[in-house]
Design a protein around this motif. Structure first.
Motif, PDB file in Angstrom:
ATOM      1  N   ARG A   1      -4.256  -1.769   2.620  1.00  0.00           N
ATOM      2  CA  ARG A   1      -5.174  -0.975   3.446  1.00  0.00           C
ATOM      3  C   ARG A   1      -5.752  -1.789   4.611  1.00  0.00           C
ATOM      4  NH1 ARG A   1      -9.826   0.776   1.378  1.00  0.00           N
ATOM      5  NH2 ARG A   1     -10.040  -0.920  -0.159  1.00  0.00           N
ATOM      6  N   PHE A   2      -6.003  -3.067   4.382  1.00  0.00           N
ATOM      7  CA  PHE A   2      -6.603  -3.931   5.399  1.00  0.00           C
ATOM      8  C   PHE A   2      -5.559  -4.908   5.931  1.00  0.00           C
ATOM      9  CE2 PHE A   2     -11.309  -3.904   3.783  1.00  0.00           C
ATOM     10  CZ  PHE A   2     -11.264  -2.515   3.752  1.00  0.00           C
ATOM     11  N   THR A   3      -5.694  -5.250   7.200  1.00  0.00           N
ATOM     12  CA  THR A   3      -4.815  -6.235   7.817  1.00  0.00           C
ATOM     13  C   THR A   3      -5.646  -7.216   8.633  1.00  0.00           C
ATOM     14  OG1 THR A   3      -3.008  -4.619   7.998  1.00  0.00           O
ATOM     15  CG2 THR A   3      -2.843  -6.617   9.329  1.00  0.00           C
ATOM     16  N   ILE A   4      -5.480  -8.499   8.344  1.00  0.00           N
ATOM     17  CA  ILE A   4      -6.144  -9.535   9.113  1.00  0.00           C
ATOM     18  C   ILE A   4      -5.157 -10.096  10.126  1.00  0.00           C
ATOM     19  CG2 ILE A   4      -5.582 -11.393   7.483  1.00  0.00           C
ATOM     20  CD1 ILE A   4      -8.370 -12.590   8.122  1.00  0.00           C
ATOM     21  N   SER A   5      -5.646 -10.355  11.326  1.00  0.00           N
ATOM     22  CA  SER A   5      -4.793 -10.935  12.360  1.00  0.00           C
ATOM     23  C   SER A   5      -5.646 -11.862  13.229  1.00  0.00           C
ATOM     24  CB  SER A   5      -4.146  -9.848  13.219  1.00  0.00           C
ATOM     25  OG  SER A   5      -5.120  -9.061  13.865  1.00  0.00           O
ATOM     26  N   ARG A   6      -4.953 -12.669  14.007  1.00  0.00           N
ATOM     27  CA  ARG A   6      -5.653 -13.676  14.792  1.00  0.00           C
ATOM     28  C   ARG A   6      -5.027 -13.771  16.185  1.00  0.00           C
ATOM     29  NH1 ARG A   6      -6.215 -20.091  12.974  1.00  0.00           N
ATOM     30  NH2 ARG A   6      -7.129 -20.849  14.916  1.00  0.00           N
ATOM     31  N   ASP A   7      -5.883 -13.780  17.205  1.00  0.00           N
ATOM     32  CA  ASP A   7      -5.452 -14.008  18.582  1.00  0.00           C
ATOM     33  C   ASP A   7      -5.865 -15.435  18.927  1.00  0.00           C
ATOM     34  OD1 ASP A   7      -5.239 -14.202  21.385  1.00  0.00           O
ATOM     35  OD2 ASP A   7      -5.567 -12.050  21.634  1.00  0.00           O
ATOM     36  N   ILE A   8      -4.904 -16.350  18.865  1.00  0.00           N
ATOM     37  CA  ILE A   8      -5.232 -17.762  19.029  1.00  0.00           C
ATOM     38  C   ILE A   8      -5.801 -18.074  20.410  1.00  0.00           C
ATOM     39  CG2 ILE A   8      -4.266 -20.093  19.052  1.00  0.00           C
ATOM     40  CD1 ILE A   8      -2.404 -19.210  16.791  1.00  0.00           C
TER      41      ILE A   8
ATOM     42  N   SER B   1     -10.905   4.740   9.568  1.00  0.00           N
ATOM     43  CA  SER B   1     -10.539   3.372   9.914  1.00  0.00           C
ATOM     44  C   SER B   1     -11.611   2.720  10.781  1.00  0.00           C
ATOM     45  CB  SER B   1      -9.209   3.354  10.689  1.00  0.00           C
ATOM     46  OG  SER B   1      -8.150   3.877   9.924  1.00  0.00           O
ATOM     47  N   LEU B   2     -11.678   1.409  10.693  1.00  0.00           N
ATOM     48  CA  LEU B   2     -12.516   0.598  11.561  1.00  0.00           C
ATOM     49  C   LEU B   2     -11.782  -0.706  11.827  1.00  0.00           C
ATOM     50  CD1 LEU B   2     -16.126   0.860  10.051  1.00  0.00           C
ATOM     51  CD2 LEU B   2     -15.395   1.750  12.263  1.00  0.00           C
ATOM     52  N   ARG B   3     -12.108  -1.314  12.962  1.00  0.00           N
ATOM     53  CA  ARG B   3     -11.577  -2.641  13.245  1.00  0.00           C
ATOM     54  C   ARG B   3     -12.734  -3.578  13.570  1.00  0.00           C
ATOM     55  NH1 ARG B   3      -7.391  -5.213  17.704  1.00  0.00           N
ATOM     56  NH2 ARG B   3      -9.191  -4.949  19.119  1.00  0.00           N
ATOM     57  N   LEU B   4     -12.809  -4.648  12.807  1.00  0.00           N
ATOM     58  CA  LEU B   4     -13.822  -5.673  13.036  1.00  0.00           C
ATOM     59  C   LEU B   4     -13.214  -6.792  13.881  1.00  0.00           C
ATOM     60  CD1 LEU B   4     -15.359  -6.022   9.460  1.00  0.00           C
ATOM     61  CD2 LEU B   4     -15.934  -4.380  11.265  1.00  0.00           C
ATOM     62  N   SER B   5     -14.053  -7.366  14.730  1.00  0.00           N
ATOM     63  CA  SER B   5     -13.642  -8.504  15.544  1.00  0.00           C
ATOM     64  C   SER B   5     -14.629  -9.638  15.364  1.00  0.00           C
ATOM     65  CB  SER B   5     -13.590  -8.128  17.034  1.00  0.00           C
ATOM     66  OG  SER B   5     -12.691  -7.080  17.272  1.00  0.00           O
TER      67      SER B   5
ATOM     68  N   LYS C   1      -7.533 -16.320  22.336  1.00  0.00           N
ATOM     69  CA  LYS C   1      -8.891 -15.765  22.438  1.00  0.00           C
ATOM     70  C   LYS C   1      -9.802 -16.277  21.333  1.00  0.00           C
ATOM     71  CE  LYS C   1      -7.606 -11.400  24.692  1.00  0.00           C
ATOM     72  NZ  LYS C   1      -7.670  -9.911  24.603  1.00  0.00           N
ATOM     73  N   ASN C   2      -9.258 -17.076  20.415  1.00  0.00           N
ATOM     74  CA  ASN C   2     -10.048 -17.579  19.272  1.00  0.00           C
ATOM     75  C   ASN C   2     -10.769 -16.440  18.567  1.00  0.00           C
ATOM     76  OD1 ASN C   2      -9.518 -20.435  19.530  1.00  0.00           O
ATOM     77  ND2 ASN C   2     -10.740 -20.347  21.399  1.00  0.00           N
ATOM     78  N   THR C   3     -10.043 -15.374  18.346  1.00  0.00           N
ATOM     79  CA  THR C   3     -10.628 -14.178  17.749  1.00  0.00           C
ATOM     80  C   THR C   3      -9.820 -13.768  16.522  1.00  0.00           C
ATOM     81  OG1 THR C   3     -11.460 -13.429  19.892  1.00  0.00           O
ATOM     82  CG2 THR C   3     -11.252 -11.776  18.157  1.00  0.00           C
ATOM     83  N   VAL C   4     -10.529 -13.359  15.502  1.00  0.00           N
ATOM     84  CA  VAL C   4      -9.891 -12.842  14.296  1.00  0.00           C
ATOM     85  C   VAL C   4     -10.307 -11.383  14.140  1.00  0.00           C
ATOM     86  CG1 VAL C   4     -11.751 -13.613  12.766  1.00  0.00           C
ATOM     87  CG2 VAL C   4      -9.450 -13.245  11.838  1.00  0.00           C
ATOM     88  N   TYR C   5      -9.375 -10.568  13.686  1.00  0.00           N
ATOM     89  CA  TYR C   5      -9.602  -9.142  13.536  1.00  0.00           C
ATOM     90  C   TYR C   5      -9.391  -8.740  12.075  1.00  0.00           C
ATOM     91  CZ  TYR C   5      -8.769  -9.360  18.575  1.00  0.00           C
ATOM     92  OH  TYR C   5      -8.820  -9.692  19.910  1.00  0.00           O
ATOM     93  N   LEU C   6     -10.059  -7.665  11.695  1.00  0.00           N
ATOM     94  CA  LEU C   6      -9.800  -7.051  10.398  1.00  0.00           C
ATOM     95  C   LEU C   6      -9.631  -5.557  10.644  1.00  0.00           C
ATOM     96  CD1 LEU C   6      -9.547  -7.620   7.348  1.00  0.00           C
ATOM     97  CD2 LEU C   6     -11.942  -6.906   7.148  1.00  0.00           C
ATOM     98  N   GLN C   7      -8.401  -5.092  10.555  1.00  0.00           N
ATOM     99  CA  GLN C   7      -8.126  -3.665  10.666  1.00  0.00           C
ATOM    100  C   GLN C   7      -8.260  -3.060   9.285  1.00  0.00           C
ATOM    101  OE1 GLN C   7      -7.373  -1.691  13.437  1.00  0.00           O
ATOM    102  NE2 GLN C   7      -7.574  -0.014  11.978  1.00  0.00           N
ATOM    103  N   MET C   8      -9.156  -2.099   9.168  1.00  0.00           N
ATOM    104  CA  MET C   8      -9.445  -1.488   7.872  1.00  0.00           C
ATOM    105  C   MET C   8      -9.049  -0.018   7.930  1.00  0.00           C
ATOM    106  SD  MET C   8     -13.124  -3.263   7.030  1.00  0.00           S
ATOM    107  CE  MET C   8     -13.960  -2.436   8.382  1.00  0.00           C
ATOM    108  N   ASN C   9      -8.064   0.353   7.148  1.00  0.00           N
ATOM    109  CA  ASN C   9      -7.604   1.728   7.068  1.00  0.00           C
ATOM    110  C   ASN C   9      -7.870   2.301   5.684  1.00  0.00           C
ATOM    111  OD1 ASN C   9      -6.537   1.459   9.710  1.00  0.00           O
ATOM    112  ND2 ASN C   9      -4.584   0.709   8.911  1.00  0.00           N
TER     113      ASN C   9
END
Length: 117
Positions: free
Chosen positions: A66-73, A17-21, A75-83
């Protein structure tokens, strides 16, 4: 103008797994869509996942489940959790934001994800 800074790429074994920010700054008040694209060597850039301001998400068929996109409003940040990563997920991953009216597209610098078999 919107500036994007990505982080979180790297080398991982298949199944890992990896998580992109991606942190956005600048004129973030009018961001409508945040998304992740990827481009593998010799291939066109393709949409991986997107999330709109209301929270609705969309995924490429190849990453669904497998992947999940989420957003922290705040923090104006978007994440991609990749499993459950696969070698075919190897690519440069780019953050993309659509902001303003009419919408203008902004791109991050890209982060390399390499999945070894």
């Amino acid at each position: 103008q919107v500036q994007l800074v990505e982080s979180g790429g790297g080398l991982v074994q298949a199944g890992g797994s990896l998580r992109l920010s991606c942190a956005a700054s600048g004129s973030t008040f009018s961001i409508a869509v945040m998304a992740w694209y990827r481009q593998a060597p010799g291939k066109q850039r393709e949409l991986v996942a997107s999330i709109i301001s209301g929270g609705l998400t969309n995924y490429a068929d190849s990453v669904k489940g497998r992947f999940t996109i989420s957003r922290d409003i705040p923090k104006n940040t978007v994440y991609l959790q990749m499993n459950s990563l696969k070698p075919e997920d190897t690519a440069v991953y780019y953050c993309n934001v659509q902001s303003g009216f009419p919408p203008r597209s902004y791109w991050g610098q890209g982060t390399q994800v390499t999945v070894s078999s």
